[in-house]
Design an enzyme around this catalytic site. Structure first.
Site: not given
Length: 356
Positions: A172, A193-194, A215, A247, A249
């Site tokens: 991340d 990743d993010d 991501h 996103r 979530k």
């Protein structure tokens, strides 16, 4: 007059030199903490395995990174660098590099399995600036922004591109938790990743940043001691070759709130899986079951979010508990992927975004 000027200049130079201390090893850093020099220059430090480059007790001072910072190898779950305090100015100077040499830990498992991997940088700051850092190959997560307030992170380059072929995972860029009035801008992240993951926080701006290879940009709420994200602005960013574009979530069966999240002028390019994802059934192992509405998503404003998804991907996915979202405003143009005919919970105040 000439002699007086020369003496004054010489005195000023002496004061300038005396105001900074060079640190080449961990022992010198501990001595510098005890001193009063307002500037600490970190130069080519190699941090022994299992130890932390610890910047605590330095309120009101400036920390400059010069040269290359490296770390010995150990499997452990600590932090390679900790920065805590108030009114601290962190500066990356020309030519410096903070090199995690993450390939020594990478095993395609990240933090979920395999080797124990340390965080790269833990920050707990107030009224501070972090500017110009160049960071390469983090073992896993890069920035933990935890319980910070009034902090700017700017002109930061997180380069984990080697992880695409060498097993990087959970790398991340910026993870934000329990923080207020945070600005992250003019930065680049290339990772697995993010790019940004906001778990909780208030009044956070993520602006003029480029995210590549990972991501996407995420507001991910639930499963922590504080599950509240309010007034989160994502603006003027580019998301390139990520599996997800943007996103929101929320945790399955979680409790909390997401309120006031504008995504404004975000360009998506070559997204592999889904351009826009809004779900209420998230678990770390992947979304499942019917979404729950214990963390309602309110005032989600998507303005001028645009770009392409690859043909095997999906343009938009919405899967939230019916009746839980409120105050959504959407203006977007995501193309190239397949429309999703199974979206759930889209509020009646907007046209079905999944039909495009």
């Amino acid at each position: 007059m000439t002699s007086w000027v020369a003496t004054s200049v010489a005195l000023a130079l002496c004061i300038t030199v005396a105001s900074a201390v060079d640190v080449w090893n961990m022992e010198q850093l501990e001595q510098a903490k005890k001193g009063k020099d307002p500037v600490i220059r970190v130069r080519n430090i190699n941090v022994p395995a299992g130890r932390t480059l610890d910047f605590q007790g330095l309120d009101g001072r400036t920390i400059e990174f010069h040269g290359r910072v490296t770390f010995g190898y150990k499997e452990w779950s600590g932090h390679l660098i900790i920065i805590k305090g108030k009114n601290i100015n962190i500066k990356g100077m020309p030519g410096h590099l903070i090199d995690g040499e993450g390939h020594r830990w990478w095993d395609k498992c990240g933090g979920n399995c395999g080797k124990k991997k340390p965080f790269m940088i833990y920050t707990q700051l107030e009224n501070s600036y972090v500017d110009g850092l160049r960071i390469k190959n983090t073992p896993a997560w890069c920035f933990a922004i935890n319980q910070c307030s009034n902090v700017h992170y700017s002109n930061i380059d997180i380069d984990n591109r080697d992880g695409h072929t060498k097993g990087g995972h959970n790398t991340d860029g910026f993870d934000v938790h329990k923080s207020r009035n945070i600005r992250i801008y003019n930065s680049k992240v290339n990772n697995q990743d993010d790019c940004l993951a906001i778990n909780s926080g208030w009044d956070i701006v993520f602006e003029n940043n480029v995210c590549e290879g990972g991501h996407g940009i995420a507001v991910a709420v639930g499963g922590y001691d504080v599950n509240e994200a309010k007034n989160i602005l994502i603006k003027n960013c580019k998301v390139i070759k990520n599996n997800i574009g943007i996103r929101v979530k929320t945790l399955l069966n979680g409790k909390g709130i997401v309120d006031g999240v504008p995504f404004d002028n975000v360009e998506l390019k070559d997204i592999f899986e889904t351009g826009i994802v809004i779900i209420g059934n998230y678990l770390n192992s992947g979304p499942r079951e019917k979404p729950t509405g214990g963390i309602p998503i309110k005032n989600l404003n998507i303005r001028n979010v645009r770009g392409n998804v690859f043909p095997n991907g999906t343009n938009v996915l919405v899967n939230v508990a019916p009746g839980s979202p409120f105050g959504w405003i959407w203006d977007f143009n995501v193309w190239g992927g397949k429309p999703n005919k199974n979206c759930l919970g889209v509020p009646s105040t907007i046209a079905d975004p999944c039909a495009k």
